[in-house]
Design a protein around this motif. Structure first.
Motif, PDB file in Angstrom:
ATOM      1  N   LEU A  68      32.349 -49.445 -16.690  1.00 48.34           N
ATOM      2  CA  LEU A  68      31.323 -50.223 -16.016  1.00 48.34           C
ATOM      3  C   LEU A  68      31.031 -49.572 -14.676  1.00 48.34           C
ATOM      4  O   LEU A  68      31.946 -49.116 -13.972  1.00 48.34           O
ATOM      5  CB  LEU A  68      31.792 -51.666 -15.806  1.00 48.34           C
ATOM      6  N   THR A  69      29.784 -49.539 -14.289  1.00 47.90           N
ATOM      7  CA  THR A  69      29.381 -48.790 -13.107  1.00 47.90           C
ATOM      8  C   THR A  69      29.914 -49.394 -11.807  1.00 47.90           C
ATOM      9  O   THR A  69      30.021 -50.624 -11.680  1.00 47.90           O
ATOM     10  CB  THR A  69      27.846 -48.679 -13.022  1.00 47.90           C
ATOM     11  N   VAL A  70      30.247 -48.547 -10.858  1.00 47.22           N
ATOM     12  CA  VAL A  70      30.600 -48.993  -9.508  1.00 47.22           C
ATOM     13  C   VAL A  70      29.409 -48.852  -8.571  1.00 47.22           C
ATOM     14  O   VAL A  70      29.424 -49.368  -7.451  1.00 47.22           O
ATOM     15  CB  VAL A  70      31.803 -48.215  -8.927  1.00 47.22           C
ATOM     16  N   SER A  71      28.375 -48.149  -9.021  1.00 41.58           N
ATOM     17  CA  SER A  71      27.193 -47.935  -8.193  1.00 41.58           C
ATOM     18  C   SER A  71      26.110 -47.276  -9.032  1.00 41.58           C
ATOM     19  O   SER A  71      26.402 -46.469  -9.915  1.00 41.58           O
ATOM     20  CB  SER A  71      27.535 -47.037  -6.995  1.00 41.58           C
ATOM     21  N   GLY A  72      24.860 -47.613  -8.735  1.00 37.97           N
ATOM     22  CA  GLY A  72      23.739 -46.945  -9.391  1.00 37.97           C
ATOM     23  C   GLY A  72      23.169 -45.812  -8.561  1.00 37.97           C
ATOM     24  O   GLY A  72      22.104 -45.278  -8.877  1.00 37.97           O
ATOM     25  N   LYS A 103      10.473 -42.546  -3.992  1.00 38.09           N
ATOM     26  CA  LYS A 103      11.263 -43.654  -3.438  1.00 38.09           C
ATOM     27  C   LYS A 103      11.535 -44.675  -4.541  1.00 38.09           C
ATOM     28  O   LYS A 103      10.628 -45.015  -5.304  1.00 38.09           O
ATOM     29  CB  LYS A 103      10.528 -44.329  -2.270  1.00 38.09           C
ATOM     30  N   CYS A 104      12.772 -45.160  -4.609  1.00 37.01           N
ATOM     31  CA  CYS A 104      13.122 -46.141  -5.621  1.00 37.01           C
ATOM     32  C   CYS A 104      14.249 -47.024  -5.093  1.00 37.01           C
ATOM     33  O   CYS A 104      14.842 -46.745  -4.052  1.00 37.01           O
ATOM     34  CB  CYS A 104      13.540 -45.462  -6.928  1.00 37.01           C
ATOM     35  N   TYR A 105      14.532 -48.085  -5.833  1.00 36.16           N
ATOM     36  CA  TYR A 105      15.685 -48.915  -5.483  1.00 36.16           C
ATOM     37  C   TYR A 105      16.244 -49.578  -6.737  1.00 36.16           C
ATOM     38  O   TYR A 105      15.515 -49.876  -7.675  1.00 36.16           O
ATOM     39  CB  TYR A 105      15.326 -49.980  -4.445  1.00 36.16           C
ATOM     40  N   THR A 106      17.545 -49.761  -6.753  1.00 33.73           N
ATOM     41  CA  THR A 106      18.210 -50.512  -7.812  1.00 33.73           C
ATOM     42  C   THR A 106      18.608 -51.870  -7.248  1.00 33.73           C
ATOM     43  O   THR A 106      18.786 -52.038  -6.044  1.00 33.73           O
ATOM     44  CB  THR A 106      19.481 -49.813  -8.314  1.00 33.73           C
ATOM     45  N   PHE A 107      18.753 -52.839  -8.135  1.00 37.74           N
ATOM     46  CA  PHE A 107      19.232 -54.158  -7.735  1.00 37.74           C
ATOM     47  C   PHE A 107      19.885 -54.757  -8.971  1.00 37.74           C
ATOM     48  O   PHE A 107      19.200 -55.278  -9.845  1.00 37.74           O
ATOM     49  CB  PHE A 107      18.064 -55.025  -7.240  1.00 37.74           C
ATOM     50  N   GLY A 108      21.190 -54.635  -9.050  1.00 36.28           N
ATOM     51  CA  GLY A 108      21.867 -55.111 -10.246  1.00 36.28           C
ATOM     52  C   GLY A 108      23.347 -55.265 -10.041  1.00 36.28           C
ATOM     53  O   GLY A 108      23.890 -54.974  -8.958  1.00 36.28           O
ATOM     54  N   PRO A 109      24.064 -55.718 -11.076  1.00 34.92           N
ATOM     55  CA  PRO A 109      25.500 -55.933 -10.957  1.00 34.92           C
ATOM     56  C   PRO A 109      26.279 -54.624 -10.935  1.00 34.92           C
ATOM     57  O   PRO A 109      25.892 -53.644 -11.584  1.00 34.92           O
ATOM     58  CB  PRO A 109      25.834 -56.756 -12.207  1.00 34.92           C
ATOM     59  N   THR A 110      27.342 -54.606 -10.175  1.00 36.06           N
ATOM     60  CA  THR A 110      28.274 -53.481 -10.135  1.00 36.06           C
ATOM     61  C   THR A 110      29.692 -54.036 -10.229  1.00 36.06           C
ATOM     62  O   THR A 110      29.937 -55.212  -9.960  1.00 36.06           O
ATOM     63  CB  THR A 110      28.113 -52.645  -8.853  1.00 36.06           C
ATOM     64  N   PHE A 111      30.635 -53.166 -10.573  1.00 41.17           N
ATOM     65  CA  PHE A 111      31.979 -53.625 -10.921  1.00 41.17           C
ATOM     66  C   PHE A 111      33.031 -52.737 -10.267  1.00 41.17           C
ATOM     67  O   PHE A 111      32.911 -51.511 -10.278  1.00 41.17           O
ATOM     68  CB  PHE A 111      32.146 -53.603 -12.447  1.00 41.17           C
ATOM     69  N   ARG A 112      34.039 -53.351  -9.705  1.00 40.89           N
ATOM     70  CA  ARG A 112      35.142 -52.609  -9.090  1.00 40.89           C
ATOM     71  C   ARG A 112      36.468 -53.182  -9.582  1.00 40.89           C
ATOM     72  O   ARG A 112      36.750 -54.364  -9.374  1.00 40.89           O
ATOM     73  CB  ARG A 112      35.082 -52.702  -7.562  1.00 40.89           C
ATOM     74  N   ARG A 130      36.803 -61.146   0.981  1.00 33.37           N
ATOM     75  CA  ARG A 130      35.673 -60.232   1.162  1.00 33.37           C
ATOM     76  C   ARG A 130      35.393 -59.380  -0.077  1.00 33.37           C
ATOM     77  O   ARG A 130      34.473 -58.586  -0.075  1.00 33.37           O
ATOM     78  CB  ARG A 130      35.920 -59.306   2.357  1.00 33.37           C
ATOM     79  N   HIS A 131      36.201 -59.526  -1.132  1.00 35.45           N
ATOM     80  CA  HIS A 131      36.065 -58.640  -2.282  1.00 35.45           C
ATOM     81  C   HIS A 131      35.868 -59.419  -3.577  1.00 35.45           C
ATOM     82  O   HIS A 131      36.465 -60.478  -3.780  1.00 35.45           O
ATOM     83  CB  HIS A 131      37.311 -57.749  -2.422  1.00 35.45           C
ATOM     84  N   LEU A 132      35.040 -58.860  -4.445  1.00 33.15           N
ATOM     85  CA  LEU A 132      34.828 -59.373  -5.791  1.00 33.15           C
ATOM     86  C   LEU A 132      34.951 -58.220  -6.779  1.00 33.15           C
ATOM     87  O   LEU A 132      34.719 -57.058  -6.429  1.00 33.15           O
ATOM     88  CB  LEU A 132      33.443 -60.003  -5.934  1.00 33.15           C
ATOM     89  N   SER A 133      35.288 -58.546  -8.006  1.00 27.54           N
ATOM     90  CA  SER A 133      35.338 -57.523  -9.050  1.00 27.54           C
ATOM     91  C   SER A 133      33.973 -57.284  -9.679  1.00 27.54           C
ATOM     92  O   SER A 133      33.731 -56.240 -10.277  1.00 27.54           O
ATOM     93  CB  SER A 133      36.339 -57.945 -10.132  1.00 27.54           C
ATOM     94  N   GLU A 134      33.095 -58.273  -9.562  1.00 26.96           N
ATOM     95  CA  GLU A 134      31.713 -58.160 -10.046  1.00 26.96           C
ATOM     96  C   GLU A 134      30.803 -58.692  -8.948  1.00 26.96           C
ATOM     97  O   GLU A 134      30.984 -59.817  -8.492  1.00 26.96           O
ATOM     98  CB  GLU A 134      31.534 -58.975 -11.328  1.00 26.96           C
ATOM     99  N   PHE A 135      29.866 -57.879  -8.521  1.00 29.09           N
ATOM    100  CA  PHE A 135      28.957 -58.294  -7.461  1.00 29.09           C
ATOM    101  C   PHE A 135      27.630 -57.565  -7.641  1.00 29.09           C
ATOM    102  O   PHE A 135      27.501 -56.681  -8.486  1.00 29.09           O
ATOM    103  CB  PHE A 135      29.553 -58.012  -6.076  1.00 29.09           C
TER     104      PHE A 135
END
Length: 466
Positions: A208-212, A225-234, A242-247
């Motif tokens: 699962l991605t940690v960043s796009g 120019k572009c932007y992503t806006f979606g869920p990431t996982f750590r 201050r931390h989540l596994s899915e944000f």
């Protein structure tokens, strides 16, 4: 006169006075008067406040339904909006019909008319949107998301969807959730005893991605120019506030942007979000300012009214060393700046947001552009009071030889990033971008101190309920 279905928010406005309306929502309270009326506080989530319903005992179902309405029951109200004689509410609705849609067992319903702790509400995440606090959080979160899209669309950034499943570790930290279809009780192995991932769904280890960001760079190098806006996982075993596994992450990327362009974009972005929320969520924000953080509105106005300080990492270390303050974490050039250091800079020394830049190369990711001094990279962090870092970004390394050297320094195999290095072979350009964690931003604008209380269903180590 025919009735029209409207929201509680609309019914509370003076322009609705005189209209025959239908309202649907949930009962917050019911109070019975000796004068032959019941007063029902109705909320449908469209706004912070309730609308008062006056239900007379002349209704056919007054005894059977109205007098049995419990907190949490759902109802349909038909009636006329009238000017309210009471203070604090411009309107009320005189009901000509009350329909009980869904009963609520008062004995077991966990959200009674009292203040509940946020810890308790996390255990009732499927119901907490009905509370004042989480209803307000949800509306503000929605407005923040809308502002994000508005801002980047107006700045001519293209919205694109980065993949959620990837073979690339953008951060190089290895803290990734693996995606596999292999039978964990009967794993295939190679001759040397390792798991044979050629038998897996994707034919190789996937996560699962940690960043796009890496994918965003490829799009920016074609669309500008572009932007992503979606869920990431750590998969970071960090059980903190201050931390989540899915944000959710917002990651703009722009070709021909240097670090200064990047800092300017980040500052305008933060100010736009805050301005929109203060304008469009006034009732919710007044609630947060009264019950969560009495300095919240002043803090936010300070952010939008001041230019952000631009400060090099080296100068920040010098300020911290000369502060005379005893920090829990040692201040030393070459080490990461901790949250307590960030808050000292923003809350004590400068008393406004700070953008730190030019960090030591040894503590930053491989893709950040190496500066001419050979010791620092063109990285930046935006720090705000009470939160610390809220945005992290950099100018990316556009020089192929330097990028490959940086990969090797961090023990990454360039061949695994062949498509990423291709950007430096075919029309390379300077480019920059940053990442903003949505939940960190919502924490900042609401004053909520635990990140698990600004996302509907928090995911953290040992917690995957609901």
């Amino acid at each position: 006169m025919s009735s029209v279905k409207i929201s509680v928010s609309a019914a509370r406005r003076k322009e609705s006075i005189g209209k025959l309306v239908v309202l649907e929502g949930w009962v917050r309270t019911r109070r019975d008067s000796k004068g032959g009326f019941s007063f029902i506080e109705l909320n449908d989530g469209s706004c912070f406040g309730n609308v008062q319903i006056i239900a007379p005992n002349t209704l056919g179902n007054y005894e059977t339904d109205v007098l049995t309405l419990a907190v949490g029951s759902s109802v349909r109200i038909e009636g006329v909006v009238k000017e309210s004689p009471g203070s604090g509410q411009p309107t009320e609705v005189e009901a000509s019909g009350v329909t009980l849609v869904g009963t609520c067992d008062a004995a077991s319903y966990p959200l009674q008319k009292k203040r509940h702790s946020l810890e308790f509400l996390r255990e009732k995440a499927h119901l907490r949107c009905r509370t004042n606090t989480f209803g307000a959080v949800s509306r503000v979160r929605n407005r923040v998301c809308y502002s994000i899209h508005q801002f980047f669309q107006e700045e001519c950034f293209y919205y694109f969807h980065a993949p959620l499943i990837t073979a690339s570790d953008c951060e190089g930290a290895g803290q990734m959730f693996q995606v596999t279809t292999l039978d964990q009780t009967n794993l295939p192995h190679t001759d040397n005893g390792r798991v044979d991932y050629t038998k897996d769904f994707f034919g190789r280890p996937s996560y699962l991605t940690v960043s796009g960001q890496l994918e965003a760079e490829t799009v920016a190098c074609g669309l500008g120019k572009c932007y992503t806006f979606g869920p990431t996982f750590r998969a970071e075993n960090s059980n903190t506030s201050r931390h989540l596994s899915e944000f959710w992450m917002i990651e703009p990327e722009a070709a021909f942007y240097d670090l200064t362009d990047n800092m300017n974009l980040a500052e305008a972005f933060i100010k736009r979000i805050i301005s929109d929320v203060l304008r469009d969520c006034q009732e919710d924000m007044e609630f947060f300012n009264k019950f969560v953080d009495t300095e919240l509105l002043a803090t936010l106005r300070n952010v939008i009214d001041n230019e952000f300080v631009r400060l090099s990492y080296t100068d920040a270390i010098d300020i911290l060393l000369k502060s005379g303050k005893k920090f829990e974490f040692k201040v030393e050039w070459g080490t990461d700046i901790q949250s307590e250091h960030e808050r000292y800079l923003t809350e004590v020394h400068f008393k406004k947001p700070v953008i730190l830049y030019d960090y030591p190369r040894t503590i930053k990711a491989f893709y950040m552009r190496l500066n001419e001094d050979g010791k620092t990279v063109a990285a930046m962090d935006v720090l705000v009071p009470k939160i610390g870092e809220i945005i992290g970004g950099s100018q990316r390394e556009e020089r192929l030889s330097v990028l490959e050297e940086r990969m090797q320094d961090q023990k990454l195999d360039p061949s695994n990033y062949w498509w990423y290095t291709d950007l430096r072979r075919y029309g390379t350009v300077p480019h920059s971008g940053f990442g903003l964690g949505l939940e960190r931003m919502v924490m900042f604008v609401t004053g909520i101190t635990n990140i698990r209380d600004v996302i509907p269903y928090p995911r953290s180590p040992g917690n995957c309920d609901f």
